[in-house]
Design an enzyme around this catalytic site. Structure first.
Site, short mmCIF file in Angstrom:
data_model
loop_
_atom_site.label_atom_id
_atom_site.label_comp_id
_atom_site.label_asym_id
_atom_site.label_seq_id
_atom_site.Cartn_x
_atom_site.Cartn_y
_atom_site.Cartn_z
N ARG A 86 0.84 -1.20 0.00
CA ARG A 86 0.00 0.00 0.00
C ARG A 86 0.87 1.25 0.00
O ARG A 86 2.08 1.18 0.19
CB ARG A 86 -0.93 0.02 1.22
CG ARG A 86 -0.21 0.05 2.56
CD ARG A 86 -1.15 -0.18 3.72
NE ARG A 86 -0.48 -0.22 5.00
CZ ARG A 86 -0.31 0.83 5.80
NH1 ARG A 86 -0.78 2.01 5.44
NH2 ARG A 86 0.33 0.72 6.95
N ASP A 119 7.44 -10.24 7.42
CA ASP A 119 7.26 -9.35 8.57
C ASP A 119 8.65 -8.82 8.90
O ASP A 119 9.52 -9.58 9.33
CB ASP A 119 6.67 -10.13 9.75
CG ASP A 119 6.44 -9.26 10.99
OD1 ASP A 119 7.07 -8.20 11.11
OD2 ASP A 119 5.63 -9.66 11.84
N VAL A 120 8.86 -7.54 8.70
CA VAL A 120 10.22 -6.99 8.82
C VAL A 120 10.75 -7.01 10.25
O VAL A 120 11.94 -6.77 10.47
CB VAL A 120 10.29 -5.54 8.27
CG1 VAL A 120 9.94 -5.51 6.79
CG2 VAL A 120 9.41 -4.58 9.08
N ASN A 144 11.24 0.12 2.91
CA ASN A 144 10.15 1.10 2.91
C ASN A 144 9.17 0.91 4.06
O ASN A 144 8.56 1.88 4.51
CB ASN A 144 9.39 1.01 1.58
CG ASN A 144 8.09 1.77 1.62
OD1 ASN A 144 8.04 2.99 1.54
ND2 ASN A 144 6.97 1.04 1.77
N TYR A 202 8.60 8.32 16.95
CA TYR A 202 8.72 8.13 15.50
C TYR A 202 9.96 8.84 14.97
O TYR A 202 10.77 8.25 14.25
CB TYR A 202 7.46 8.67 14.82
CG TYR A 202 7.48 8.63 13.31
CD1 TYR A 202 7.25 7.44 12.63
CD2 TYR A 202 7.72 9.77 12.55
CE1 TYR A 202 7.24 7.39 11.24
CE2 TYR A 202 7.73 9.74 11.17
CZ TYR A 202 7.49 8.54 10.52
OH TYR A 202 7.49 8.50 9.15
N LYS A 209 13.47 7.31 13.18
CA LYS A 209 13.88 7.71 11.83
C LYS A 209 15.29 8.32 11.83
O LYS A 209 16.09 8.06 10.93
CB LYS A 209 12.87 8.70 11.25
CG LYS A 209 11.50 8.08 10.97
CD LYS A 209 11.60 6.97 9.93
CE LYS A 209 10.25 6.42 9.52
NZ LYS A 209 10.33 5.40 8.46
N THR A 220 -1.01 9.57 1.24
CA THR A 220 -1.28 8.17 1.55
C THR A 220 -2.21 8.14 2.75
O THR A 220 -2.39 9.14 3.45
CB THR A 220 0.01 7.41 1.89
OG1 THR A 220 0.58 7.96 3.09
CG2 THR A 220 1.02 7.49 0.76
N THR A 267 -7.81 10.49 5.60
CA THR A 267 -9.08 10.57 4.86
C THR A 267 -8.77 10.87 3.40
O THR A 267 -7.63 10.94 2.99
CB THR A 267 -9.96 11.72 5.41
OG1 THR A 267 -9.33 12.96 5.11
CG2 THR A 267 -10.17 11.60 6.91
#
Length: 248
Positions: free
Chosen positions: A16, A61-62, A88, A153, A157, A188, A194
């Site tokens: 996706r 599954d990473v 990714n 997060y 990163k 995305t 939405t």
């Protein structure tokens, strides 16, 4: 246009969003793409959409080291090589710093940080044998310009940036390049939630949100020999978002 004819490429999180667009675009340039997803049926669906001449499903599954080994071994057994890895797959969880739990943080570490680490380690032996390979880590502008309520997060990163640069130094002599793409806001489900695009994107310099294929095109450049002298490179694809707003 980058030439990826018959290059064997593994793309994680390819069921996706950005991952799907990356897989489709690389295949359109002639690559043979391993469409990796945690659920086998999701990988199958996208691989069938692209077509068996240029895509095949990979259940991965990473966060599982054994699944990485199995996936890479199967690709090498089938094709005899693995030219490019696109890390990714990623997860986003936004919470105020004081409400972020250890479990929240660990979940993001497992996917965003350890998933990349295990993927790189899984492909390096084959790329060393080939004396050539390209590893591309799809990171985020959050690595250096985090937004509010995303401390965990952003931390995962930024850790990938440091890891990528250190790996680029070590792996360069073996002909393995390690580069990064930093997407800004991309249309995305992860970003917009939405169908509506947040009004904020009217204020970035290019006055719009990015499209997944624009990340795919950056990935294609780093996957190809057109970027043969790039390693440890950070390619920012954010419409100028991190420069500031275009408001008068």
């Amino acid at each position: 246009m980058p030439d990826l004819n018959n290059q064997v490429i593994l793309v994680t999180g390819a069921n996706r969003g950005q991952g799907k667009a990356i897989a489709q675009h690389l295949a359109s340039l002639g690559a043979i793409v391993g469409v990796a997803a945690r659920k086998d049926e999701d990988a199958q669906e996208v691989a069938e959409m692209i077509g068996e001449a240029h895509a095949f499903p990979v259940q991965l599954d990473v966060t599982k080291e054994l699944e990485w080994k199995t996936a890479v071994d199967e690709i090498i057994n089938k094709f005899g090589r693995l030219d490019v890895l696109v890390n990714n797959a990623g997860a986003l969880k936004r919470k105020p710093f004081k409400e972020t739990t250890l479990d929240d943080y660990q979940q993001l570490i497992n996917v965003n940080q350890l998933g990349v680490f295990m993927g790189m380690q899984a492909v390096i032996p084959q790329m060393e044998k080939q004396q050539k390979g390209s590893i591309i880590n799809n990171v985020s502008i959050s690595a250096f310009a985090p937004i509010s309520q995303s401390s965990a997060y952003a931390a995962t990163k930024s850790s990938v940036v440091a890891m990528s640069k250190a790996a680029a130094i070590e792996l360069g002599p073996a002909g393995i390049r390690v580069n990064m793409v930093h997407p800004g806001g991309i249309k995305t489900d992860m970003v917009t939630q939405t169908e509506d695009v947040p009004a904020y994107y009217n204020s970035v310099p290019l006055k719009r949100i990015g499209q997944p294929v624009e990340i795919a095109k950056a990935i294609a450049f780093l996957a190809s020999d057109e970027s043969s002298y790039c390693t440890g490179t950070e390619l920012v694809v954010d419409g100028g978002m991190t420069l500031g707003t275009a408001d008068q």
